[in-house]
Motif scaffolding. Structure first.
Motif, mmCIF file in Angstrom:
data_model
loop_
_atom_site.group_PDB
_atom_site.id
_atom_site.type_symbol
_atom_site.label_atom_id
_atom_site.label_comp_id
_atom_site.label_asym_id
_atom_site.label_seq_id
_atom_site.Cartn_x
_atom_site.Cartn_y
_atom_site.Cartn_z
ATOM 1 N N ALA A 52 0.834 -1.202 0.000
ATOM 2 C CA ALA A 52 0.000 0.000 0.000
ATOM 3 C C ALA A 52 0.869 1.252 0.000
ATOM 4 C CB ALA A 52 -0.937 0.001 1.207
ATOM 5 N N LYS A 53 1.911 1.253 0.818
ATOM 6 C CA LYS A 53 2.825 2.404 0.857
ATOM 7 C C LYS A 53 3.512 2.606 -0.490
ATOM 8 C CE LYS A 53 3.959 2.466 5.774
ATOM 9 N NZ LYS A 53 5.045 2.280 6.759
ATOM 10 N N ALA A 54 3.897 1.510 -1.125
ATOM 11 C CA ALA A 54 4.559 1.606 -2.431
ATOM 12 C C ALA A 54 3.625 2.229 -3.468
ATOM 13 C CB ALA A 54 5.024 0.236 -2.891
ATOM 14 N N ASP A 55 2.327 2.014 -3.312
ATOM 15 C CA ASP A 55 1.333 2.623 -4.198
ATOM 16 C C ASP A 55 0.884 3.993 -3.703
ATOM 17 O OD1 ASP A 55 1.390 0.485 -5.917
ATOM 18 O OD2 ASP A 55 -0.492 -0.410 -5.214
ATOM 19 N N ARG A 56 1.541 4.485 -2.655
ATOM 20 C CA ARG A 56 1.249 5.800 -2.058
ATOM 21 C C ARG A 56 -0.201 5.927 -1.598
ATOM 22 N NH1 ARG A 56 5.142 10.176 -4.606
ATOM 23 N NH2 ARG A 56 6.881 8.805 -5.055
ATOM 24 N N ARG A 57 -0.689 4.843 -1.004
ATOM 25 C CA ARG A 57 -2.033 4.844 -0.427
ATOM 26 C C ARG A 57 -1.933 4.798 1.084
ATOM 27 N NH1 ARG A 57 -3.829 0.133 -1.261
ATOM 28 N NH2 ARG A 57 -2.392 -0.666 -2.800
ATOM 29 N N LYS A 58 -2.983 5.262 1.743
ATOM 30 C CA LYS A 58 -3.073 5.206 3.201
ATOM 31 C C LYS A 58 -4.054 4.131 3.650
ATOM 32 C CE LYS A 58 -1.764 9.954 4.041
ATOM 33 N NZ LYS A 58 -2.108 11.192 4.736
ATOM 34 N N THR A 59 -4.498 3.331 2.702
ATOM 35 C CA THR A 59 -5.457 2.270 2.992
ATOM 36 C C THR A 59 -4.914 0.952 2.457
ATOM 37 O OG1 THR A 59 -7.288 3.835 2.794
ATOM 38 C CG2 THR A 59 -7.833 1.478 2.642
#
Length: 66
Positions: A52-59
């Motif tokens: 999720a972090k690699a995709d720059r998401r917070k979910t």
């Protein structure tokens, strides 16, 4: 929190796990299964968080577990 397995919180409902194993196979479940499975779940969650972090998401999403 200590790194010892005995100090880590169990992340699953042990009674439901035992019921599932008993009903699907007729087998009993050792007391050591729930902590071991919780460690596996922790590892899967840690990887999903990184995805999720690699995709720059917070979910964290279901797709992060693949």
């Amino acid at each position: 929190m200590s790194d010892s397995n005995s100090d880590k919180e169990v992340l699953i409902v042990t009674s439901k796990l035992k019921k599932y194993i008993r009903s699907s196979s007729g087998l009993s479940t050792s007391a050591n299964v729930a902590p071991a499975l919780s460690d596996t779940i922790r590892n899967l969650c840690d990887q999903a968080v990184e995805n999720a972090k690699a995709d720059r998401r917070k979910t964290v999403m279901d797709r992060d577990f693949t």
